[in-house]
Write a protein that holds these residues in place. Structure first.
Motif, PDB file in Angstrom:
ATOM      1  N   VAL A   1       0.843  -1.198   0.000  1.00 39.18           N
ATOM      2  CA  VAL A   1       0.000   0.000   0.000  1.00 39.18           C
ATOM      3  C   VAL A   1       0.880   1.251   0.000  1.00 39.18           C
ATOM      4  N   VAL A   2       1.999   1.208   0.711  1.00 43.28           N
ATOM      5  CA  VAL A   2       2.929   2.335   0.722  1.00 43.28           C
ATOM      6  C   VAL A   2       3.476   2.562  -0.688  1.00 43.28           C
ATOM      7  N   TYR A   3       3.850   1.488  -1.337  1.00 47.50           N
ATOM      8  CA  TYR A   3       4.403   1.608  -2.693  1.00 47.50           C
ATOM      9  C   TYR A   3       3.366   2.168  -3.666  1.00 47.50           C
ATOM     10  N   THR A   4       2.166   1.601  -3.686  1.00 48.25           N
ATOM     11  CA  THR A   4       1.170   2.011  -4.674  1.00 48.25           C
ATOM     12  C   THR A   4       0.718   3.451  -4.468  1.00 48.25           C
ATOM     13  N   ARG A   5       0.625   3.891  -3.212  1.00 50.57           N
ATOM     14  CA  ARG A   5       0.122   5.237  -2.949  1.00 50.57           C
ATOM     15  C   ARG A   5       1.204   6.315  -3.030  1.00 50.57           C
ATOM     16  N   VAL A   6       2.464   5.935  -2.915  1.00 48.55           N
ATOM     17  CA  VAL A   6       3.527   6.947  -2.902  1.00 48.55           C
ATOM     18  C   VAL A   6       4.564   6.705  -4.001  1.00 48.55           C
ATOM     19  N   TYR A   7       5.171   5.526  -4.027  1.00 56.67           N
ATOM     20  CA  TYR A   7       6.398   5.376  -4.814  1.00 56.67           C
ATOM     21  C   TYR A   7       6.197   4.933  -6.255  1.00 56.67           C
ATOM     22  N   HIS A   8       5.048   4.355  -6.574  1.00 51.67           N
ATOM     23  CA  HIS A   8       4.839   3.978  -7.965  1.00 51.67           C
ATOM     24  C   HIS A   8       4.900   5.201  -8.877  1.00 51.67           C
ATOM     25  N   SER A   9       4.349   6.308  -8.425  1.00 50.46           N
ATOM     26  CA  SER A   9       4.340   7.531  -9.237  1.00 50.46           C
ATOM     27  C   SER A   9       5.653   8.289  -9.177  1.00 50.46           C
ATOM     28  N   PHE A  10       6.589   7.849  -8.338  1.00 51.39           N
ATOM     29  CA  PHE A  10       7.860   8.556  -8.169  1.00 51.39           C
ATOM     30  C   PHE A  10       8.980   7.817  -8.899  1.00 51.39           C
ATOM     31  N   GLY A  11       8.661   7.229 -10.028  1.00 53.34           N
ATOM     32  CA  GLY A  11       9.662   6.507 -10.801  1.00 53.34           C
ATOM     33  C   GLY A  11       9.221   6.380 -12.236  1.00 53.34           C
ATOM     34  N   GLY A  12       9.947   5.563 -12.993  1.00 52.08           N
ATOM     35  CA  GLY A  12       9.610   5.374 -14.401  1.00 52.08           C
ATOM     36  C   GLY A  12       9.743   6.668 -15.174  1.00 52.08           C
ATOM     37  N   GLU A  13       8.620   7.195 -15.666  1.00 50.10           N
ATOM     38  CA  GLU A  13       8.629   8.407 -16.480  1.00 50.10           C
ATOM     39  C   GLU A  13       8.566   9.690 -15.656  1.00 50.10           C
ATOM     40  N   ALA A  14       8.731   9.596 -14.339  1.00 53.37           N
ATOM     41  CA  ALA A  14       8.795  10.800 -13.508  1.00 53.37           C
ATOM     42  C   ALA A  14      10.011  11.633 -13.912  1.00 53.37           C
ATOM     43  N   ARG A  15       9.832  12.959 -13.874  1.00 51.01           N
ATOM     44  CA  ARG A  15      10.904  13.868 -14.286  1.00 51.01           C
ATOM     45  C   ARG A  15      10.910  15.117 -13.413  1.00 51.01           C
ATOM     46  N   PHE A  16      12.073  15.744 -13.317  1.00 47.94           N
ATOM     47  CA  PHE A  16      12.155  17.093 -12.784  1.00 47.94           C
ATOM     48  C   PHE A  16      11.686  18.071 -13.857  1.00 47.94           C
ATOM     49  N   GLY A  17      11.188  19.227 -13.429  1.00 47.45           N
ATOM     50  CA  GLY A  17      10.801  20.264 -14.376  1.00 47.45           C
ATOM     51  C   GLY A  17       9.878  21.264 -13.723  1.00 47.45           C
ATOM     52  N   SER A  18       9.608  22.338 -14.434  1.00 46.70           N
ATOM     53  CA  SER A  18       8.718  23.375 -13.907  1.00 46.70           C
ATOM     54  C   SER A  18       7.299  23.231 -14.440  1.00 46.70           C
ATOM     55  N   SER A  19       7.103  22.355 -15.427  1.00 46.79           N
ATOM     56  CA  SER A  19       5.766  22.104 -15.961  1.00 46.79           C
ATOM     57  C   SER A  19       5.761  20.724 -16.595  1.00 46.79           C
ATOM     58  N   ALA A  20       4.539  20.183 -16.804  1.00 43.68           N
ATOM     59  CA  ALA A  20       4.399  18.853 -17.396  1.00 43.68           C
ATOM     60  C   ALA A  20       4.912  18.857 -18.829  1.00 43.68           C
ATOM     61  N   PRO A  21       5.519  17.784 -19.297  1.00 41.69           N
ATOM     62  CA  PRO A  21       5.804  16.515 -18.607  1.00 41.69           C
ATOM     63  C   PRO A  21       7.153  16.484 -17.904  1.00 41.69           C
ATOM     64  N   GLY A  22       7.749  17.656 -17.665  1.00 39.98           N
ATOM     65  CA  GLY A  22       9.080  17.707 -17.079  1.00 39.98           C
ATOM     66  C   GLY A  22      10.162  17.613 -18.131  1.00 39.98           C
ATOM     67  N   ASP A  23      11.388  17.690 -17.680  1.00 45.18           N
ATOM     68  CA  ASP A  23      12.541  17.695 -18.585  1.00 45.18           C
ATOM     69  C   ASP A  23      13.277  16.361 -18.517  1.00 45.18           C
ATOM     70  N   ALA A  24      13.737  15.901 -19.677  1.00 46.79           N
ATOM     71  CA  ALA A  24      14.513  14.662 -19.723  1.00 46.79           C
ATOM     72  C   ALA A  24      15.773  14.817 -18.859  1.00 46.79           C
ATOM     73  N   PRO A  25      16.242  13.682 -18.288  1.00 47.38           N
ATOM     74  CA  PRO A  25      15.811  12.308 -18.517  1.00 47.38           C
ATOM     75  C   PRO A  25      14.720  11.888 -17.540  1.00 47.38           C
ATOM     76  N   ASN A  26      14.091  10.732 -17.847  1.00 52.75           N
ATOM     77  CA  ASN A  26      13.223  10.107 -16.858  1.00 52.75           C
ATOM     78  C   ASN A  26      14.045   9.714 -15.642  1.00 52.75           C
ATOM     79  N   LEU A  27      13.421   9.792 -14.474  1.00 47.90           N
ATOM     80  CA  LEU A  27      14.144   9.462 -13.240  1.00 47.90           C
ATOM     81  C   LEU A  27      14.275   7.955 -13.029  1.00 47.90           C
ATOM     82  N   GLY A  28      13.499   7.160 -13.784  1.00 51.28           N
ATOM     83  CA  GLY A  28      13.622   5.709 -13.653  1.00 51.28           C
ATOM     84  C   GLY A  28      13.440   5.263 -12.213  1.00 51.28           C
ATOM     85  N   ASN A  29      14.385   4.480 -11.728  1.00 51.10           N
ATOM     86  CA  ASN A  29      14.320   3.994 -10.345  1.00 51.10           C
ATOM     87  C   ASN A  29      15.289   4.724  -9.418  1.00 51.10           C
ATOM     88  N   SER A  30      15.837   5.851  -9.883  1.00 51.92           N
ATOM     89  CA  SER A  30      16.884   6.520  -9.108  1.00 51.92           C
ATOM     90  C   SER A  30      16.384   7.029  -7.766  1.00 51.92           C
TER      91      SER A  30
END
Length: 650
Positions: free
Chosen positions: A93-122
């Motif tokens: 439940v911790v993973y699905t509600r918090v960390y699933h969205s904090f990986g894969g195609e997650a990116r830093f940026g000031s607006s969607a979809p963020g700036d490359a690269p994807n953060l992956g599992n970092s």
């Protein structure tokens, strides 16, 4: 009279049937999520036997937690933590509600979809992988948790120095080695981290945790006990207390989420074991169970000492799984399956950057075209040429967004909607010049009880069909004929495309047969009506064949080509088929004939569909939590281009 898509052609002139396979290959790192972790049968039985005793106090009262669930709009189902799967599902439940969205195609940026690269599992690895220097000793300032795979995951994303430095700064501010906790403050995430179109803080975390912050009332005692162990709410400025739940949050005086703190996976294992040992301390059966599991003669007297007698073996079993489920090991299995099925074209989703760095199967000269997100099309480059333009017009490599209202939101706003991943490729078969327009899709993930995401999924499917119609108009206007293939992980049962989540959907035999049973939306949540205009329909007897509706295709439909009564599971952990191959034609007088591929044996589908061990079984056999689906297509010779001369002039 047979339809153009159904009738056999007498003019195939010896051209062998084309094989198409669709597969969600499972994004790198997702096998390490608590709900996906698998164990040997020996360990699973041994640990479940122990937990069956730790999960009862001296009065045989259960230890209540939650089961895992992908529907974030309601509380997960309450569950007694008395087995290996229940134990890790609670942490999931911790993973699905918090960390699933904090990986894969997650990116830093000031607006969607963020700036490359994807953060992956970092960043996600901070939750998934932590370790103690000495597993025989309790965690402390002298035996702190360490982020064991952090630098490896940073290196994998090929980040610039600036991005790598930013990830390291996040780690330094969030990770507390002494307690094994991760604390995320709003100022560092809100408006700075994005997952495709979503602000991770507002659209993901705040939304997905809302039901725990303001849970429904009244609440049955087991639910209240489970919630107290999962989640704690604290007001800003209140005195901090030690770890007393898997997740804790801090709200400001306006009730807005300001900070999220969680345990790491391994620290959660330690903490939850300690809670269970305390719960069962006066249960005499727990002493014998601990001795058997830990291989000791006498169980310690304290909950802390009992926890440390158990912990090393559990952490070792986790590491065994992480080794078995590496992407390298799964890639070997993927290549083996592809060679066995021998597809000419393969649509792939969750085929992320790490997958793309690995070579395709080598027994044929496969070429891979990456689309948007994690969708790709792989084809035999000795059989097909890719056409990137048609009559000097570009073939867009991914589905284009449409503007639409998400009715369940009732916000009156137009939203840009597109599949979360897609890839579009136009291929010409060398043998007979037949054109194939191939679309790979991955739609929004959520069960049918999550009305917002069901509504979004409908619109994503519409975007794909609108894009297909526009592309086929280009083909028609140039006088060309083509076979249409649309395949992917739709993340929905077929009848959801027809009925939404109305009563007609829930009364469908296929829906009623799903095990474990699907949950309906909460009473206060609107249902999702059938899409208007319609996206799909059924034709024929006994429920009929599912058709996607596309006005520019012959007879206005693409037919479900991979469906078979023998294919009973494509998403492990339940008896659901959510991956499909649809086939249609454009301007083909003779049409095509399709036949589903039954890729797995009956017992393999059964093993994959098991609620508790299906994901483990599937990953061990297939390397993914999805089983591939497929179809054979026999295309008419007349589906080719107008002339060889035209091909040469393209």
């Amino acid at each position: 009279m047979l339809s153009p898509v159904q009738k056999a052609t007498a003019r195939t002139m010896g051209v062998a049937p084309l094989r198409v396979m669709q597969w969600n290959v499972f994004e790198d790192g997702l096998t390490d999520a608590p709900g996906s972790i698998g164990f040997s049968s020996e360990f699973e039985q041994s640990y479940s036997s122990l937990l069956s005793k730790l999960g009862q106090d001296s009065n045989n009262a259960p230890f209540w937690g939650f089961g895992t669930a992908r529907d974030c709009g309601q509380l997960p189902p309450v569950a007694s933590i008395d087995s290996t799967r229940a134990f890790f599902n609670f942490i999931d439940v911790v993973y699905t509600r918090v960390y699933h969205s904090f990986g894969g195609e997650a990116r830093f940026g000031s607006s969607a979809p963020g700036d490359a690269p994807n953060l992956g599992n970092s960043v996600r690895t901070l939750f998934l992988h932590s370790a103690l220097p000495d597993v025989s000793q309790a965690p402390s300032a002298d035996n702190p948790w360490r982020a064991s795979r952090f630098e490896t995951e940073i290196n994998k994303i090929s980040a610039t120095l600036d991005v790598a430095s930013r990830v390291r700064q996040l780690k330094e501010s969030a990770f507390d080695p002494a307690s094994g906790t991760l604390a995320w403050d709003r100022a560092s995430i809100d408006g700075h981290v994005w997952k495709r179109t979503n602000n991770v803080w507002k659209d993901k975390w705040a939304a997905d945790l809302a039901v725990f912050i303001r849970p429904p009332t009244p609440m049955e005692p087991p639910v209240a006990m489970a919630l107290s162990r999962l989640f704690r709410v604290q007001q800003a400025g209140a005195d901090e207390v030690g770890v007393s739940s898997l997740i804790s949050v801090v709200l400001d005086d306006q009730g807005q989420l300001q900070l999220i703190r969680t345990l790491t996976l391994q620290a959660a294992v330690y903490w939850l074991l300690f809670q269970l040992c305390e719960h069962s301390l006066l249960n005499p059966d727990s002493r014998t169970a601990i001795c058997t599991f830990a291989g000791i003669e006498d169980a310690p007297a304290t909950a802390e000492a009992r926890t440390m007698a158990i912990l090393p073996r559990v952490l070792a079993a986790l590491e065994d799984w992480f080794t078995e489920a590496t992407l390298t090991a799964r890639h070997v299995k993927m290549c083996r399956v592809v060679e066995q099925v021998n597809p000419d074209i393969c649509t792939l989703v969750e085929f992320d950057e790490q997958w793309r760095r690995l070579p395709p199967p080598t027994y044929r000269r496969f070429q891979v075209v990456a689309g948007k997100g994690t969708a790709a099309v792989m084809f035999d480059a000795d059989k097909f040429d890719r056409l990137e333009t048609l009559n000097h017009a570009e073939i867009a490599p991914a589905v284009q967004a449409i503007s639409a209202r998400i009715e369940v939101l009732a916000d009156g706003c137009e939203h840009k909607v597109e599949p979360k991943s897609s890839c579009v490729v136009l291929l010409q078969r060398r043998e007979d010049s037949t054109l194939f327009l191939v679309t790979a899709l991955h739609l929004e993930s959520a069960p049918p009880s999550d009305s917002k995401k069901v509504n979004l999924r409908q619109l994503q499917a519409r975007a794909a069909l609108v894009h297909l119609a526009e592309t086929t108009r280009l083909l028609k206007s140039s006088g060309h004929r083509c076979v249409l293939i649309m395949a992917g992980d739709f993340n929905s049962l077929a009848d959801e495309l027809v009925y939404g989540t109305t009563d007609d959907f829930w009364q469908c035999a296929e829906v009623a047969a799903v095990r474990p049973p699907l949950r309906r939306p909460p009473a206060e949540t609107p249902i999702v009506n059938p899409p208007v205009p319609s996206l799909a329909c059924r034709s024929g007897d006994d429920g009929g064949v599912l058709n996607l509706l596309c006005e520019t295709a012959d007879e206005g439909v693409l037919r479900h080509a991979s469906g078979s009564a023998e294919v009973s599971c494509s998403r492990a952990g339940s008896s659901m088929v959510i991956d499909f191959v649809f086939v249609g034609t454009v301007a083909c007088e003779d049409g095509v004939v399709t036949k589903p591929l039954v890729i797995a044996a009956a017992e393999d589908y059964t093993r994959a569909a098991e609620e508790n061990f299906g994901i483990y079984n599937a990953i061990m056999q297939w390397g993914s939590d999805h089983l591939p689906v497929g179809a054979e297509i026999s295309a008419a010779q007349s589906a080719g281009m107008k002339s060889k001369q035209w091909c040469q002039c393209l």
